[in-house]
Design a protein around this motif. Sequence first.
Motif, PDB file in Angstrom:
ATOM      1  N   VAL A 137     -41.023 -29.191  -8.855  1.00 25.74           N
ATOM      2  CA  VAL A 137     -40.511 -29.530  -7.525  1.00 25.74           C
ATOM      3  C   VAL A 137     -39.488 -28.464  -7.168  1.00 25.74           C
ATOM      4  O   VAL A 137     -38.396 -28.420  -7.740  1.00 25.74           O
ATOM      5  N   LEU A 138     -39.858 -27.593  -6.243  1.00 25.81           N
ATOM      6  CA  LEU A 138     -39.012 -26.453  -5.902  1.00 25.81           C
ATOM      7  C   LEU A 138     -37.930 -26.836  -4.904  1.00 25.81           C
ATOM      8  O   LEU A 138     -38.041 -27.819  -4.175  1.00 25.81           O
ATOM      9  N   GLU A 139     -36.888 -26.026  -4.869  1.00 23.80           N
ATOM     10  CA  GLU A 139     -35.826 -26.224  -3.887  1.00 23.80           C
ATOM     11  C   GLU A 139     -36.310 -25.765  -2.523  1.00 23.80           C
ATOM     12  O   GLU A 139     -37.047 -24.790  -2.400  1.00 23.80           O
ATOM     13  N   GLY A 140     -35.894 -26.463  -1.457  1.00 24.90           N
ATOM     14  CA  GLY A 140     -36.224 -26.063  -0.091  1.00 24.90           C
ATOM     15  C   GLY A 140     -37.613 -26.513   0.320  1.00 24.90           C
ATOM     16  O   GLY A 140     -38.345 -27.166  -0.437  1.00 24.90           O
ATOM     17  N   PRO A 141     -38.037 -26.166   1.562  1.00 25.38           N
ATOM     18  CA  PRO A 141     -39.341 -26.593   2.093  1.00 25.38           C
ATOM     19  C   PRO A 141     -40.483 -25.935   1.324  1.00 25.38           C
ATOM     20  O   PRO A 141     -40.472 -24.727   1.100  1.00 25.38           O
ATOM     21  N   THR A 142     -41.470 -26.735   0.932  1.00 25.69           N
ATOM     22  CA  THR A 142     -42.606 -26.193   0.172  1.00 25.69           C
ATOM     23  C   THR A 142     -43.952 -26.673   0.695  1.00 25.69           C
ATOM     24  O   THR A 142     -44.983 -26.292   0.149  1.00 25.69           O
ATOM     25  N   LEU A 143     -43.965 -27.519   1.731  1.00 27.26           N
ATOM     26  CA  LEU A 143     -45.237 -28.043   2.237  1.00 27.26           C
ATOM     27  C   LEU A 143     -45.934 -27.004   3.103  1.00 27.26           C
ATOM     28  O   LEU A 143     -45.288 -26.197   3.771  1.00 27.26           O
ATOM     29  N   VAL A 144     -47.267 -27.055   3.086  1.00 29.05           N
ATOM     30  CA  VAL A 144     -48.064 -26.139   3.920  1.00 29.05           C
ATOM     31  C   VAL A 144     -48.084 -26.681   5.341  1.00 29.05           C
ATOM     32  O   VAL A 144     -48.594 -27.785   5.573  1.00 29.05           O
TER      33      VAL A 144
END
Length: 521
Positions: A86-93
């Motif tokens: 689970v990465l920091e910041g926005p990660t959704l396409v």
Amino acid sequence: MTTADTLLLRCEQAARTHGNEPTAQGAVNSATCEVHAGDRIAIMGPSGSGKSTLLHLMADVVQPTAGEISWPGLPRVPARGQVGVVLEGPTLVPALNVAENAALPLVLAGVPKESAHLRALHCLTVVAAAELAHKMPAELSGGQAKHVAIARTLATAPRLILADDPTSDFDPDTGRRVMDVLFAAADEAGAALVVATRDPEVAGRLRKRWAMHEGRLHLSPRPPSPVTKARWAPVLTLPAVEGESTAQYVVRKLPEVTLAFWIMKIAATTLGETAGDLFAQTLRLGYFLTTIALFLMFVVTLLVQLRAKHYNPFFYWPVIVSTSMVGTTVSDFMNRDASSKYLAKGTTALGWGPQGLGLGYPTGAAILITLLGVIFVAWKFTGQTFVIRDIVTFRGEVLFWSAILVSNTLGTSMGDFLSDSSGLGYVGSVLLITGVLLVLVALIRVPFVPNVVLFWIAFVLTRPFGATAGDYLTKPIAKGGLDLGTAGSSAVLLAVLFAFMAYGHFRDRARGGGAHGEIPQ
């Protein structure tokens, strides 16, 4: 060796250097640690201390420039597909909706699209985000987007979950909810959880605390303590993936829409018409008492369906039949009165209580259409999906059954109007509705016509189809019917419906639980 003793990951003097000599900078220096199954570990440290780089090394995303990292507790190497990040910041396409984002790792891994979609819906349910399934990332709050990112991580059933500063962008309350979701996800997957964070409150919720400072890892374990559970305490189980033998999981509460579904729908609504008339007219209970009795039957069958953990035809279709029977008597009570033209042959009076409001078909239909419109508007504003296979929340299912009850009542009014007042008769009405349904089938291939809209139009229209067919079976020959009687017609229709339910049940069992959404091995 117990599960908790299983060593998942080992770092031995692992280092990661950015750049080349002589300007190379060490992001991680000689880190040595172990992560066991069931661990809950916090890695504390300020920005730039090397926390994120260490997580990337653990996830096999980057390779160490010195030392070694191994994953003895994972069934295969590389570890990349078995470790969730689970990465920091926005990660959704941005171009994919929530369900598509959650399913993306499975689709990329070659899992069939339908199975990936069902798995994604389950994972969204686990993180309390199922009602967001059809929203786009731009429509989500930051906390909601993080929940979806966690669901996407959970989709591959990882043995190890790594979260990089998951609460850094949020206020304290939202951050706590995100951590609730992370704990729930790890518990559901049976995964170890490692969280890099700058927040002492977050670190305090994990059993072990490590520290990073200028690229160096300092281990400072503390005695195990109970982990704070998610407030909503999910109780679902995850499916097996890629050869693992674990319990099947349950997503689908409502049936797949196939030809058999429509045949059963018509049989159920026709049975609702004949059975409703059987109680109200043949047995002379009257519309008032019959409506009360059948509504109580509807409530009982609905409660059984709502409490079910997965789709069961013996739970679902009785609710459809009961809504059809209630719809028959409610429609008759609204539109008719106690005059002889509405009574069955040989009947001079009905049961106790008022026997009709006498509103007439146009007025009754207008009231029901308005009510159905209100339900759909409320449904839209809640953000719940209109695609019935994707309805997995309690609120969504309640809205679905509310719409079914009103649409079946409306369909009865439409059917009675067509067969009694339009001049078309029973056969003409059936042919008319059949023609409209065939047009809807043709429109499925038209790209700009939403299939969801076509489904709900067809769902409403199959009710007057059933009502008209039921009247055709039971009404006297003098009125254009076959005069088979309400009891005989109901018995035949019940047998047909039961046969289809049994077939669907045993077919699903023969598939080994496929109806529950299991991902194929």
